[in-house]
Design a protein around this motif. Structure first.
Motif, PDB file in Angstrom:
ATOM      1  N   GLU A   1      18.155  31.290 -41.908  1.00 53.06           N
ATOM      2  CA  GLU A   1      17.110  30.586 -42.428  1.00 53.06           C
ATOM      3  C   GLU A   1      16.026  30.384 -41.344  1.00 53.06           C
ATOM      4  OE1 GLU A   1      19.694  27.178 -44.665  1.00 53.06           O
ATOM      5  OE2 GLU A   1      19.781  27.114 -42.490  1.00 53.06           O
ATOM      6  N   ARG A   2      15.766  31.410 -40.563  1.00 58.23           N
ATOM      7  CA  ARG A   2      14.745  31.306 -39.391  1.00 58.23           C
ATOM      8  C   ARG A   2      13.510  32.154 -39.383  1.00 58.23           C
ATOM      9  NH1 ARG A   2      19.413  30.682 -34.588  1.00 58.23           N
ATOM     10  NH2 ARG A   2      20.428  28.714 -35.520  1.00 58.23           N
ATOM     11  N   ASP A   3      13.308  32.641 -40.723  1.00 60.64           N
ATOM     12  CA  ASP A   3      12.193  33.570 -40.784  1.00 60.64           C
ATOM     13  C   ASP A   3      10.900  32.747 -40.497  1.00 60.64           C
ATOM     14  OD1 ASP A   3      12.777  32.128 -43.089  1.00 60.64           O
ATOM     15  OD2 ASP A   3      11.884  33.302 -44.369  1.00 60.64           O
ATOM     16  N   HIS A   4      10.789  31.563 -41.073  1.00 60.09           N
ATOM     17  CA  HIS A   4       9.581  30.832 -40.616  1.00 60.09           C
ATOM     18  C   HIS A   4       9.521  30.820 -39.164  1.00 60.09           C
ATOM     19  CE1 HIS A   4       8.834  28.874 -44.622  1.00 60.09           C
ATOM     20  NE2 HIS A   4       8.962  30.172 -44.641  1.00 60.09           N
ATOM     21  N   LEU A   5      10.576  30.501 -38.505  1.00 62.17           N
ATOM     22  CA  LEU A   5      10.456  30.128 -36.970  1.00 62.17           C
ATOM     23  C   LEU A   5      10.199  31.558 -36.190  1.00 62.17           C
ATOM     24  CD1 LEU A   5      13.785  27.914 -37.005  1.00 62.17           C
ATOM     25  CD2 LEU A   5      11.302  27.344 -36.720  1.00 62.17           C
TER      26      LEU A   5
ATOM     27  N   ILE B   1       3.148  33.145 -35.824  1.00 62.15           N
ATOM     28  CA  ILE B   1       2.360  32.117 -35.761  1.00 62.15           C
ATOM     29  C   ILE B   1       2.988  30.979 -35.030  1.00 62.15           C
ATOM     30  CG2 ILE B   1       0.746  32.773 -37.495  1.00 62.15           C
ATOM     31  CD1 ILE B   1       2.030  31.001 -39.105  1.00 62.15           C
ATOM     32  N   MET B   2       4.370  30.935 -34.823  1.00 63.40           N
ATOM     33  CA  MET B   2       5.137  29.755 -34.448  1.00 63.40           C
ATOM     34  C   MET B   2       5.239  29.979 -33.000  1.00 63.40           C
ATOM     35  SD  MET B   2       5.890  27.552 -36.703  1.00 63.40           S
ATOM     36  CE  MET B   2       7.345  26.681 -36.513  1.00 63.40           C
ATOM     37  N   GLN B   3       4.753  30.807 -32.425  1.00 63.86           N
ATOM     38  CA  GLN B   3       4.825  30.958 -30.751  1.00 63.86           C
ATOM     39  C   GLN B   3       3.611  29.831 -30.419  1.00 63.86           C
ATOM     40  OE1 GLN B   3       3.721  34.959 -30.042  1.00 63.86           O
ATOM     41  NE2 GLN B   3       5.818  35.476 -30.117  1.00 63.86           N
ATOM     42  N   PHE B   4       4.395  29.118 -29.312  1.00 63.57           N
ATOM     43  CA  PHE B   4       3.382  28.213 -28.793  1.00 63.57           C
ATOM     44  C   PHE B   4       1.905  28.744 -28.184  1.00 63.57           C
ATOM     45  CE2 PHE B   4       6.954  25.370 -28.885  1.00 63.57           C
ATOM     46  CZ  PHE B   4       6.471  24.028 -29.011  1.00 63.57           C
TER      47      PHE B   4
ATOM     48  N   ILE C   1      10.461  23.621 -37.861  1.00 64.23           N
ATOM     49  CA  ILE C   1       9.929  22.804 -36.662  1.00 64.23           C
ATOM     50  C   ILE C   1      10.663  22.942 -35.557  1.00 64.23           C
ATOM     51  CG2 ILE C   1       9.628  20.663 -35.768  1.00 64.23           C
ATOM     52  CD1 ILE C   1       9.564  19.505 -38.667  1.00 64.23           C
ATOM     53  N   ILE C   2       9.847  23.379 -34.298  1.00 61.36           N
ATOM     54  CA  ILE C   2      10.452  23.532 -32.953  1.00 61.36           C
ATOM     55  C   ILE C   2       9.910  22.717 -31.872  1.00 61.36           C
ATOM     56  CG2 ILE C   2      10.538  25.105 -31.234  1.00 61.36           C
ATOM     57  CD1 ILE C   2       9.887  27.411 -32.983  1.00 61.36           C
ATOM     58  N   LEU C   3      10.637  21.841 -31.100  1.00 63.62           N
ATOM     59  CA  LEU C   3      10.188  20.713 -30.269  1.00 63.62           C
ATOM     60  C   LEU C   3      10.461  21.525 -28.757  1.00 63.62           C
ATOM     61  CD1 LEU C   3      11.660  17.438 -31.482  1.00 63.62           C
ATOM     62  CD2 LEU C   3       9.144  18.390 -31.569  1.00 63.62           C
ATOM     63  N   SER C   4       9.718  21.141 -27.995  1.00 63.60           N
ATOM     64  CA  SER C   4       9.903  21.562 -26.666  1.00 63.60           C
ATOM     65  C   SER C   4       9.438  20.462 -25.758  1.00 63.60           C
ATOM     66  CB  SER C   4       8.908  22.788 -26.162  1.00 63.60           C
ATOM     67  OG  SER C   4       7.675  22.143 -26.105  1.00 63.60           O
TER      68      SER C   4
ATOM     69  N   MET D   1       5.807  22.763 -32.633  1.00 59.73           N
ATOM     70  CA  MET D   1       5.259  23.683 -33.725  1.00 59.73           C
ATOM     71  C   MET D   1       5.876  23.554 -34.981  1.00 59.73           C
ATOM     72  SD  MET D   1       3.212  25.934 -32.074  1.00 59.73           S
ATOM     73  CE  MET D   1       2.652  26.804 -33.426  1.00 59.73           C
ATOM     74  N   VAL D   2       4.830  23.501 -36.054  1.00 61.98           N
ATOM     75  CA  VAL D   2       5.254  22.962 -37.415  1.00 61.98           C
ATOM     76  C   VAL D   2       4.880  23.960 -38.371  1.00 61.98           C
ATOM     77  CG1 VAL D   2       5.311  21.156 -39.252  1.00 61.98           C
ATOM     78  CG2 VAL D   2       5.198  20.454 -36.813  1.00 61.98           C
ATOM     79  N   TYR D   3       5.691  24.708 -39.109  1.00 62.38           N
ATOM     80  CA  TYR D   3       5.348  25.608 -40.193  1.00 62.38           C
ATOM     81  C   TYR D   3       4.998  25.091 -41.454  1.00 62.38           C
ATOM     82  CZ  TYR D   3       5.527  30.145 -42.541  1.00 62.38           C
ATOM     83  OH  TYR D   3       5.063  31.475 -43.285  1.00 62.38           O
TER      84      TYR D   3
END
Lengths: 75, 386
Positions: free
Chosen positions: A30-34, A38-41, B179-182, B233-235
């Motif tokens: 389920e992590r294809d979006h992650l 573009i999801m890299q900080f 969503i990823i949080l840091s 980061m939010v998709y």
């Protein structure tokens, strides 16, 4: 500083307590979006490091601006 | 190094070391090479130069990185205008990084060294990152030690040192599929000669034609700071991402600071990624800061660095990146070209433009307008992935 340490300890305790009784809720498939670039900080380390340098040289604050584990021994 | 050099050098070392060890998860960083031209122009200061980063992994367990960075500085900043002459200098830095992946643990080591004609800085850093909880969480701990040597071009007697210790904690957490949080904390402890040997404070002197005179600034010899930052980061529902960061900073010099960042990334087709971002920053002044002291030797510690004053800044920037597949060259997978432009605006609340009274007898010291300036930053870089 004491206030920050307490906040940090509380956050760690809450996270650890929560993790101990739960299963991972986002499966690997389920992590294809992650995984999308573009999801890299910070997409380019050399560019991000330079901007940190630009700001730090002109501001009093320092630290905690990189990824996890970023930074070095000289401000 | 002149007025701003020592501080810039130290910070450059920090920034470049980030290149070697920054990571979001306990995985070996991808193989890549970046060649960047950077340019900063504003407030009477022009700085440009190259930065080259090369990273190569071996057997999916080891990775080595090297960075070479140059700043060509030409400075006639407001600090230089007040008490010195325009100067030019070159600063170089080299750094090496080593990463070792063992199961879900990533060990990172780094070394960096910076040199200019009157300042030397070297640092060592170590960090460990561990994935856990189904790889939803990545915990990182890090430590760095820095040793600096401070000189002064026109004073061969000055030979000072600075010791620095950094303690870092980081947590990256996948919250949902989008969503990823840091969370990052960094505590820093410095001891030694912390002020710039060229900078001066000003104090009231009615006998002087400008109504003020200058004397050397004196900083405390220790400084301890804490910074904590939260990022996400939010998709979005379509293929685009929002980036948010907030940081709170406090230290024992009395500086409290807040930073907020908001960014938006939007791919255009398969090859182009456009990005726009905004950053806000504010801080309070150090306890020993004053724009104009009432008299000479007014207190033990005294500073007039605008970086220690009360001020706020706004930054807005855009970036455009174009990626392409490379089939003609063996071992090369893809390449990208990126151009970024940022506009920065600094507005000071208790730092005045002392050159106004210096050049105009009708305006008394302490009545000058508050200083403010804008700067433009350009980054242009080519990235190769192999």
């Amino acid at each position: 500083m004491q206030r920050l340490n307490k906040l940090l300890a509380l956050t760690l305790f809450t996270l650890c307590s929560a993790c101990s009784s739960m299963e991972p809720w986002v499966k690997p498939y389920e992590r294809d979006h992650l995984a999308d670039p573009i999801m890299q900080f910070d997409a380019a380390p050399v560019s991000a490091a330079y901007m940190h340098h630009v700001y730090q040289a002109r501001e009093g604050a320092r630290g905690a601006e990189g990824g996890t584990g970023g930074g070095c021994g000289c401000n | 190094m002149q007025l701003n050099g020592a501080r810039l050098l130290r910070l450059l070392a920090a920034a470049t070391a980030c290149v070697a060890c920054a990571s979001q998860a306990a995985v070996i960083p991808e193989d890549r090479a970046d060649v960047m031209y950077h340019s900063y122009s504003g407030g009477g200061v022009t700085i440009d130069g190259p930065s080259v980063l090369v990273r190569k992994g071996f057997k999916e367990k080891f990775s080595v990185s090297a960075n070479y960075y140059v700043d060509n500085v030409s400075s006639a900043s407001i600090d230089v205008q007040l008490s010195a002459s325009e100067y030019k200098e070159e600063r170089t830095e080299t750094s090496l990084g080593f990463d070792f992946l063992n199961n879900k643990s990533l060990l990172s080591l780094g070394l960096s060294r910076s040199e200019e004609n009157d300042y030397e800085a070297q640092s060592f850093h170590f960090s460990v990152s561990q994935d856990f909880f189904g790889d939803l969480s990545t915990l990182s701990l890090g430590y760095s030690r820095g040793s600096d040597k401070v000189f002064r071009n026109d004073d061969s007697e000055l030979n000072e040192t600075v010791d620095r210790h950094h303690y870092r904690f980081g947590l990256s957490q996948i919250v949902t599929k989008n969503i990823i949080l840091s969370l990052n904390y960094e505590g820093i402890s410095d001891e030694g000669f912390l002020n710039n040997p060229y900078r001066q404070v000003r104090f009231v002197d009615p006998a002087d034609p400008n109504n003020f005179r200058l004397e050397a600034e004196v900083y405390p010899r220790t400084r301890t700071s804490d910074a904590i930052a939260l990022g996400s980061m939010v998709y979005l529902p379509y293929r685009a991402a929002l980036k948010f960061k907030a940081r709170y900073y406090t230290d024992d010099w009395g500086i409290d600071a807040n930073t907020f960042e908001l960014g938006y990334k939007h791919p255009v087709g398969e090859r182009i990624v456009a990005e726009a971002h905004y950053r806000y920053y504010d801080q309070t002044a150090a306890e020993f800061y004053s724009d104009l002291f009432p008299r000479a030797d007014f207190q033990d510690f005294k500073a007039r660095d605008k970086e220690l004053s009360t001020f706020g800044s706004h930054s807005i920037g855009v970036s455009l990146s174009y990626a392409m597949q490379i089939k003609a060259v063996e071992y090369l997978q893809k390449a990208s070209v990126t151009l970024s432009f940022d506009h920065l605006r600094f507005e000071y609340d208790d730092f005045r433009d002392a050159t106004v009274s210096q050049n105009n007898a009708d305006i008394a010291a302490g009545d000058e307008p508050f200083y403010r300036f804008s700067a433009n930053v350009i980054r242009f870089y080519i990235s190769l992935f192999y």
